[in-house]
Scaffold this motif. Structure first.
Motif, PDB file in Angstrom:
ATOM      1  N   GLY A 158       1.935 -15.949  27.388  1.00  0.00           N
ATOM      2  CA  GLY A 158       0.891 -16.235  28.359  1.00  0.00           C
ATOM      3  C   GLY A 158       0.401 -15.027  29.129  1.00  0.00           C
ATOM      4  N   PHE A 159       1.213 -13.971  29.207  1.00  0.00           N
ATOM      5  CA  PHE A 159       0.777 -12.826  30.013  1.00  0.00           C
ATOM      6  C   PHE A 159       0.971 -11.466  29.349  1.00  0.00           C
ATOM      7  N   ALA A 160       1.678 -11.395  28.236  1.00  0.00           N
ATOM      8  CA  ALA A 160       1.913 -10.103  27.591  1.00  0.00           C
ATOM      9  C   ALA A 160       0.718  -9.694  26.735  1.00  0.00           C
ATOM     10  N   THR A 161       0.533  -8.404  26.587  1.00  0.00           N
ATOM     11  CA  THR A 161      -0.523  -7.897  25.716  1.00  0.00           C
ATOM     12  C   THR A 161      -0.110  -8.094  24.256  1.00  0.00           C
ATOM     13  N   GLU A 162      -1.075  -8.051  23.372  1.00  0.00           N
ATOM     14  CA  GLU A 162      -0.772  -8.227  21.952  1.00  0.00           C
ATOM     15  C   GLU A 162       0.162  -7.132  21.453  1.00  0.00           C
ATOM     16  N   ARG A 163      -0.036  -5.924  21.934  1.00  0.00           N
ATOM     17  CA  ARG A 163       0.834  -4.817  21.516  1.00  0.00           C
ATOM     18  C   ARG A 163       2.275  -5.070  21.937  1.00  0.00           C
ATOM     19  N   ALA A 164       2.462  -5.520  23.182  1.00  0.00           N
ATOM     20  CA  ALA A 164       3.813  -5.786  23.675  1.00  0.00           C
ATOM     21  C   ALA A 164       4.457  -6.935  22.901  1.00  0.00           C
ATOM     22  N   LEU A 165       3.685  -7.980  22.637  1.00  0.00           N
ATOM     23  CA  LEU A 165       4.217  -9.128  21.900  1.00  0.00           C
ATOM     24  C   LEU A 165       4.712  -8.719  20.519  1.00  0.00           C
ATOM     25  N   ALA A 166       3.979  -7.817  19.892  1.00  0.00           N
ATOM     26  CA  ALA A 166       4.350  -7.381  18.542  1.00  0.00           C
ATOM     27  C   ALA A 166       5.667  -6.610  18.537  1.00  0.00           C
ATOM     28  N   GLU A 167       6.016  -6.013  19.671  1.00  0.00           N
ATOM     29  CA  GLU A 167       7.212  -5.167  19.738  1.00  0.00           C
ATOM     30  C   GLU A 167       8.433  -5.881  20.306  1.00  0.00           C
TER      31      GLU A 167
END
Length: 225
Positions: free
Chosen positions: A182-191
């Motif tokens: 809900g609040f993380a960026t796509e880049r962060a989610l991928a990592e």
């Protein structure tokens, strides 16, 4: 244990015994006599360390919700995920952590009620602020709101799973995925690694967690996985 006095050792034994009783029977159903019977202490011996049952409960909660002060070797958002999933793995396995969860949500115990969220909300907010500076969370996300909601959700899941505590890691992993998406960026989610099994891996390789298992509840290290 090297460097530990007899007094400290006996105090730790009292906390271990009391934690097991509180976890299994609850605070109100546990008496000072129960603790004396399990430890073999006289009334004077027990009261030398703790004057009241409430004082023991407070000490158990502080011990059970102690936070790892080792600087995280991961990013701040992963650190929050790791803290929650590690706590979820420790709770069913370590009596002092299990007892702390129970005592910390007992509204009849004024001195322990709410200890989990009063300690964890500020810690989570601090990490989320750092995560925002690192652009791990979206610009519009408000750390002060998400930290409250995240810790509140963890507490609710803990309460809901007390008849099936072995399912806590899996359900906390689900909560983590829902919240972070809900609040993380796509880049962060991928990592991010948000697997439930990560908690067991952290428990095995973290010196802090291994010490917790060894000292707070030696038998927990042999618990079935």
């Amino acid at each position: 244990m090297k460097g530990v006095t007899v007094r400290e050792s006996k105090r730790a034994e009292i906390l271990d015994v009391a934690a097991s009783l509180f976890a299994d029977m609850g605070y109100s159903q546990t008496s000072m006599q129960d603790i004396m019977d399990r430890t073999g202490l006289t009334k004077g011996g027990l009261y030398h360390h703790f004057k009241t049952k409430e004082a023991i409960a407070v000490a158990v909660v502080i011990e059970g919700f102690a936070m790892d002060d080792t600087p995280p070797q991961v990013g701040p958002l992963q650190a929050v995920v790791d803290a929650s999933i590690l706590l979820a793995w420790l709770t069913p396995r370590v009596p002092v952590v299990k007892a702390a969860a129970r005592l910390g949500t007992d509204q009849d115990l004024e001195k322990t009620y709410g200890y989990l969220w009063t300690q964890y909300i500020p810690a989570v907010e601090k990490l989320l602020v750092q995560a925002k500076l690192r652009e791990e969370i979206k610009p519009g996300a408000r750390p002060e709101e998400w930290c409250f909601a995240w810790v509140a959700a963890y507490t609710g899941v803990d309460l809901m799973t007390r008849q099936d505590y072995e399912s806590l890691p899996r359900k906390i992993a689900t909560i983590n995925r829902v919240f972070v998406s809900g609040f993380a960026t796509e880049r962060a989610l991928a990592e991010l690694d948000m697997r439930a099994e990560r908690g067991r891996e952290l428990m095995e390789r973290s010196p802090w967690a291994r010490q917790y298992l060894r000292e707070a509840a030696p038998q927990a290290s042999e618990a079935p996985r």
